[in-house]
Design an enzyme around this catalytic site. Structure first.
Site: not given
Ligand code: SAH
Length: 468
Positions: A251, A273, A304, A386
């Site tokens: 994604d 998205k 992510g 988020m």
């Molecule tokens: N599973 C992911 C989170 C997914 S929700 C995890 O464990 O990190 C997506 C949210 O994660 C984003 O809106 C943001 O708040 C945060 N996020 C993900 N990657 C990020 C990054 N490189 N820097 C800052 N916030 C991040």
């Protein structure tokens, strides 16, 4: 390719080794580790000490003195020499006359075989050659390969060998042996064995043996956490899984650097998205995963951060399990940990920050519906995922619930990515800070721990300069 890599069984012939000193001892050890019988023409009187180390290997060492003549070399399987220019050149000439493979250490011009750099994990051996161009490069490559091979891979190979005889049974039942082993290697059984749970792996393998039928071609899905962005923050297991994938569903949080580490011919399917577009939706993703696995593919669902932290990994896991698909979970570094490390922000701190909460501001009923009272504890660090667009609601909610409006906060945007940025200040400035960092993804961090971070200290020195 100038040299053909092959693996010889040296227990059946003898190798003649000529010379003395560290390079020769190193070759002696290597040959003995491979079970070779060695006839060693030592050029030094004091070979005994070194020999003690080599003694526990199988085979024999015969020690002779002086320079071998042609008839001493006849019948050898191979010749290795490091005995000074004159002897080496004579040895090489004899070897060529006798048609015996010869390696003169550091003299590729006189050699017709070379020793590779070796990763030795018992049954699993990787040999690396640069065609004699650079031993340093070969060693560096070896180190890299060492890090991507699971520690127990040699034992794993040995374990598979013990099942070889029983594979005939499977063949008779029409089961594809290759498919069977691929599922074992890439699936939960392999994962269990490699993480040291041999008994569990053994039991599951026996069950799989008994249950395997010709139609049992199901693939597997790995829910893999890719970390916060920097490809070097992939775990070794995530990398191994990416290297074995047939298809990868990823994604919007996954950047090209991470996809570059996947197997070259893996199919990459974007299911996230894009700006302003809704994406294909969770139900469609679930269906794609099931279809790919049912087609027998090795599927990676790449997310992510960590798949189980605000990543809907839980829903995918349940859906796949209900569909009878094998699933493994590969954890990733969640955004909070990656961003905190980059910002030098200790998420807990003795006495000041004794509790840590991860919360998402993206709830169905809107961030206003979050119960902020449970998050107002002054000793807790709060990480909001988020929350970039709801920073005002977070600010109002926390202050309304009694959190000190001067509490240190940080907004960490695009953490561990090349354009990462941070803004720090007080809780009652959170909305403005969030508006100042540009695009997400971003985290809001609230708590006394923030004042210990490098980004806070750097900002503070700027604030002091500005005031002066
Ligand atoms: N599973 C992911 C989170 C997914 S929700 C995890 O464990 O990190 C997506 C949210 O994660 C984003 O809106 C943001 O708040 C945060 N996020 C993900 N990657 C990020 C990054 N490189 N820097 C800052 N916030 C991040």
């Amino acid at each position: 390719m100038r040299f053909l890599p092959v693996f010889f069984d040296l227990s059946r012939g003898s190798v003649v080794l000529i010379g003395s000193g560290a390079p020769v001892i190193a070759k002696l050890r290597l040959l003995r580790a491979a079970g070779a019988n060695v006839r060693w023409f030592s050029q030094s009187a004091d070979a005994g000490g070194e020999l003690i180390h080599a003694r526990h290997y199988a085979g024999t060492i015969e020690i002779l003195a002086g320079e071998p003549v042609e008839k001493d070399l006849a019948g050898a399987f191979a010749i290795v020499s490091f005995a000074g220019k004159d002897i080496d050149e004579r040895v090489a000439r004899h070897a060529h006359t006798l048609n015996i493979p010869v390696n003169i250490v550091d003299r590729p011009d006189l050699s017709n075989f070379i020793f590779p750099a070796v990763v030795d994990r018992g049954d699993v051996v990787v040999a690396i050659s640069t065609g004699g161009a650079s031993t340093v490069l070969a060693r560096r490559l070896r180190e890299k390969i060492e890090t991507i091979l699971p520690a127990r891979i040699g034992e794993f190979a040995g374990w598979m060998r013990t099942y070889r005889e029983r594979l005939g049974e499977l063949r008779e039942r029409g089961v594809s042996i290759r498919g069977f082993w691929e599922q074992v290697i890439d699936g939960p059984i392999g994962a269990a064995f490699l993480s040291g749970q041999q008994e569990k792996a053994e039991k599951s393998l026996l069950r799989k043996f008994e249950g395997a039928t010709a139609s049992n071609g199901n693939g597997i899905v790995h829910l893999v956490g890719a970390g916060p962005g920097d490809a070097d923050l992939l775990t070794l297991r995530a990398l191994q899984t990416l290297q074995a994938a047939d298809v990868i569903f990823y994604d919007e949080l996954i950047g090209p650097d991470i996809l570059d580490r996947a197997r070259r011919d893996a199919k990459q399917v974007f299911v996230g998205k894009r700006k302003g577009q809704p994406g294909i939706g969770q139900d469609a993703i679930n269906r794609l995963l099931v279809e790919a696995a049912q087609a027998g593919q090795n599927v990676v669902r790449l997310k992510g951060g960590d798949p189980f932290i605000f990543g809907r990994g839980g829903e995918e896991l349940e859906f796949l399990q209900q569909a009878g698909i094998a699933v493994t979970i590969v954890p990733g570094i969640t955004a909070a940990l990656g961003c905190a490390a980059e910002a030098g922000l200790p998420l807990t701190f003795r006495k000041e920050a004794t509790r840590l909460t991860f919360v998402t501001a993206n709830v169905a009923e809107g961030a206003e519906s979050i119960d902020w009272t449970s998050l107002a504890d002054p000793q807790s660090t709060l990480v909001v995922y988020m929350g970039l667009s709801s920073a005002a609601v977070v600010q109002k909610g926390l202050i309304g619930a009694g959190r000190d409006r001067a509490t240190p906060v940080a907004v960490l945007a695009r953490g561990t990515q090349p354009d990462s940025t941070a803004a720090t200040g007080r809780l009652d400035e959170l909305r403005d800070l969030a508006a100042s960092v540009g695009e997400g993804p971003a985290l809001l961090v609230v708590g006394e721990a923030v004042a210990h971070s490098s980004v806070w200290k750097a900002d503070k020195s700027i604030r002091i300069e500005a005031a002066a």
